[in-house]
Design a protein around this motif. Sequence first.
Motif, PDB file in Angstrom:
ATOM      1  N   ARG A  30      48.919  -4.183  -7.349  1.00  0.00           N
ATOM      2  CA  ARG A  30      47.975  -3.902  -6.260  1.00  0.00           C
ATOM      3  C   ARG A  30      47.029  -2.772  -6.656  1.00  0.00           C
ATOM      4  O   ARG A  30      45.820  -2.830  -6.418  1.00  0.00           O
ATOM      5  N   ILE A  31      47.558  -1.735  -7.283  1.00  0.00           N
ATOM      6  CA  ILE A  31      46.723  -0.610  -7.721  1.00  0.00           C
ATOM      7  C   ILE A  31      45.713  -1.073  -8.770  1.00  0.00           C
ATOM      8  O   ILE A  31      44.533  -0.692  -8.738  1.00  0.00           O
ATOM      9  N   ASP A  32      46.160  -1.918  -9.706  1.00  0.00           N
ATOM     10  CA  ASP A  32      45.251  -2.440 -10.727  1.00  0.00           C
ATOM     11  C   ASP A  32      44.149  -3.293 -10.103  1.00  0.00           C
ATOM     12  O   ASP A  32      42.985  -3.199 -10.500  1.00  0.00           O
ATOM     13  N   ALA A  33      44.514  -4.104  -9.112  1.00  0.00           N
ATOM     14  CA  ALA A  33      43.513  -4.933  -8.430  1.00  0.00           C
ATOM     15  C   ALA A  33      42.502  -4.059  -7.687  1.00  0.00           C
ATOM     16  O   ALA A  33      41.287  -4.308  -7.745  1.00  0.00           O
ATOM     17  N   ASP A  34      42.982  -3.012  -7.006  1.00  0.00           N
ATOM     18  CA  ASP A  34      42.072  -2.097  -6.312  1.00  0.00           C
ATOM     19  C   ASP A  34      41.160  -1.372  -7.293  1.00  0.00           C
ATOM     20  O   ASP A  34      39.976  -1.182  -7.035  1.00  0.00           O
ATOM     21  N   ASN A  35      41.711  -0.951  -8.432  1.00  0.00           N
ATOM     22  CA  ASN A  35      40.890  -0.269  -9.437  1.00  0.00           C
ATOM     23  C   ASN A  35      39.808  -1.179 -10.002  1.00  0.00           C
ATOM     24  O   ASN A  35      38.692  -0.733 -10.261  1.00  0.00           O
ATOM     25  N   SER A  36      40.129  -2.448 -10.198  1.00  0.00           N
ATOM     26  CA  SER A  36      39.092  -3.363 -10.700  1.00  0.00           C
ATOM     27  C   SER A  36      38.012  -3.592  -9.641  1.00  0.00           C
ATOM     28  O   SER A  36      36.834  -3.722  -9.981  1.00  0.00           O
ATOM     29  N   LEU A  37      38.388  -3.599  -8.368  1.00  0.00           N
ATOM     30  CA  LEU A  37      37.385  -3.723  -7.305  1.00  0.00           C
ATOM     31  C   LEU A  37      36.511  -2.470  -7.224  1.00  0.00           C
ATOM     32  O   LEU A  37      35.299  -2.562  -7.012  1.00  0.00           O
ATOM     33  N   SER A  43      29.809  -0.509 -10.638  1.00  0.00           N
ATOM     34  CA  SER A  43      28.811  -1.180 -11.476  1.00  0.00           C
ATOM     35  C   SER A  43      27.669  -1.774 -10.656  1.00  0.00           C
ATOM     36  O   SER A  43      26.723  -2.311 -11.221  1.00  0.00           O
ATOM     37  N   GLY A  44      27.739  -1.687  -9.323  1.00  0.00           N
ATOM     38  CA  GLY A  44      26.632  -2.126  -8.481  1.00  0.00           C
ATOM     39  C   GLY A  44      26.802  -3.505  -7.880  1.00  0.00           C
ATOM     40  O   GLY A  44      25.849  -4.054  -7.332  1.00  0.00           O
ATOM     41  N   LYS A  45      27.993  -4.062  -7.945  1.00  0.00           N
ATOM     42  CA  LYS A  45      28.246  -5.376  -7.357  1.00  0.00           C
ATOM     43  C   LYS A  45      29.089  -5.209  -6.105  1.00  0.00           C
ATOM     44  O   LYS A  45      30.066  -4.463  -6.095  1.00  0.00           O
ATOM     45  N   ASP A  46      28.704  -5.912  -5.057  1.00  0.00           N
ATOM     46  CA  ASP A  46      29.431  -5.813  -3.794  1.00  0.00           C
ATOM     47  C   ASP A  46      30.767  -6.546  -3.883  1.00  0.00           C
ATOM     48  O   ASP A  46      30.968  -7.420  -4.711  1.00  0.00           O
ATOM     49  N   VAL A  47      31.663  -6.166  -3.002  1.00  0.00           N
ATOM     50  CA  VAL A  47      32.996  -6.754  -2.930  1.00  0.00           C
ATOM     51  C   VAL A  47      33.140  -7.386  -1.554  1.00  0.00           C
ATOM     52  O   VAL A  47      32.649  -6.853  -0.563  1.00  0.00           O
ATOM     53  N   ALA A  48      33.815  -8.521  -1.491  1.00  0.00           N
ATOM     54  CA  ALA A  48      34.037  -9.199  -0.212  1.00  0.00           C
ATOM     55  C   ALA A  48      34.804  -8.285   0.733  1.00  0.00           C
ATOM     56  O   ALA A  48      35.726  -7.572   0.329  1.00  0.00           O
ATOM     57  N   ARG A  60      38.106   1.742   0.062  1.00  0.00           N
ATOM     58  CA  ARG A  60      37.178   1.809   1.197  1.00  0.00           C
ATOM     59  C   ARG A  60      36.157   2.934   1.011  1.00  0.00           C
ATOM     60  O   ARG A  60      34.988   2.786   1.358  1.00  0.00           O
ATOM     61  N   LEU A  61      36.614   4.043   0.451  1.00  0.00           N
ATOM     62  CA  LEU A  61      35.698   5.148   0.179  1.00  0.00           C
ATOM     63  C   LEU A  61      34.665   4.738  -0.867  1.00  0.00           C
ATOM     64  O   LEU A  61      33.477   5.051  -0.739  1.00  0.00           O
ATOM     65  N   ALA A  62      35.088   4.011  -1.885  1.00  0.00           N
ATOM     66  CA  ALA A  62      34.150   3.530  -2.915  1.00  0.00           C
ATOM     67  C   ALA A  62      33.153   2.554  -2.317  1.00  0.00           C
ATOM     68  O   ALA A  62      31.975   2.562  -2.670  1.00  0.00           O
TER      69      ALA A  62
END
Length: 187
Positions: A30-37, A43-48, A60-62
């Motif tokens: 889960r931490i790795d998935a959050d870090n990749s998001l 990098s300037g790409k939005d996340v769903a 959420r802060l990012a």
Amino acid sequence: MIRQLTHIGLWTALAASLAVVFYSAAELYRIDADNSLIQQLVSGKDVAINKVISGNTELRLARAFYLKQKHRYDEALSTLGLIMDQGDNAQQAKIRYNLGNLYLEQAVQHAEAMNVNEALPLAGLAKQAYRQSLALDSSNWDAKYNLEVAMRLLPEMDRINSQDDDSPVNQKSQLWTTVPGFPRGLP
């Protein structure tokens, strides 16, 4: 009998150890998935939004920082509002610091466009957020600096408004309300 209890105890310890290992592995995933998001947001790409909702406070802060960079202030405010009271004091101080940055950026934009009526409350909200951040973490030099910037922004706007009033009495009262620090004089 003792041999049977030892055998059951060993199997129970093994099962508990395996449960801890599986839980730790799932938490690391889960931490790795959050870090990749977070990296994707940097990098300037939005996340769903559904991925952000299930993520941790840092994600959420990012996303709020990403939205601020894209000048989507209302969405950034709502994102920060959802996580305002989450985490320890250091995280709450960071959230309030980012909230202050969001308000200060809007206040500066309105001040540069000479929209003083819109800039004044935003600068006040920025100062309030920076003070809350400093109350939680007094060693945050960035919050101290930005609080000073927000405090200096208001006197400049007061000076713009007072140019219409040319009376000397009004100028003296404006002088003492805009001078930073305490006036020095006789006790």
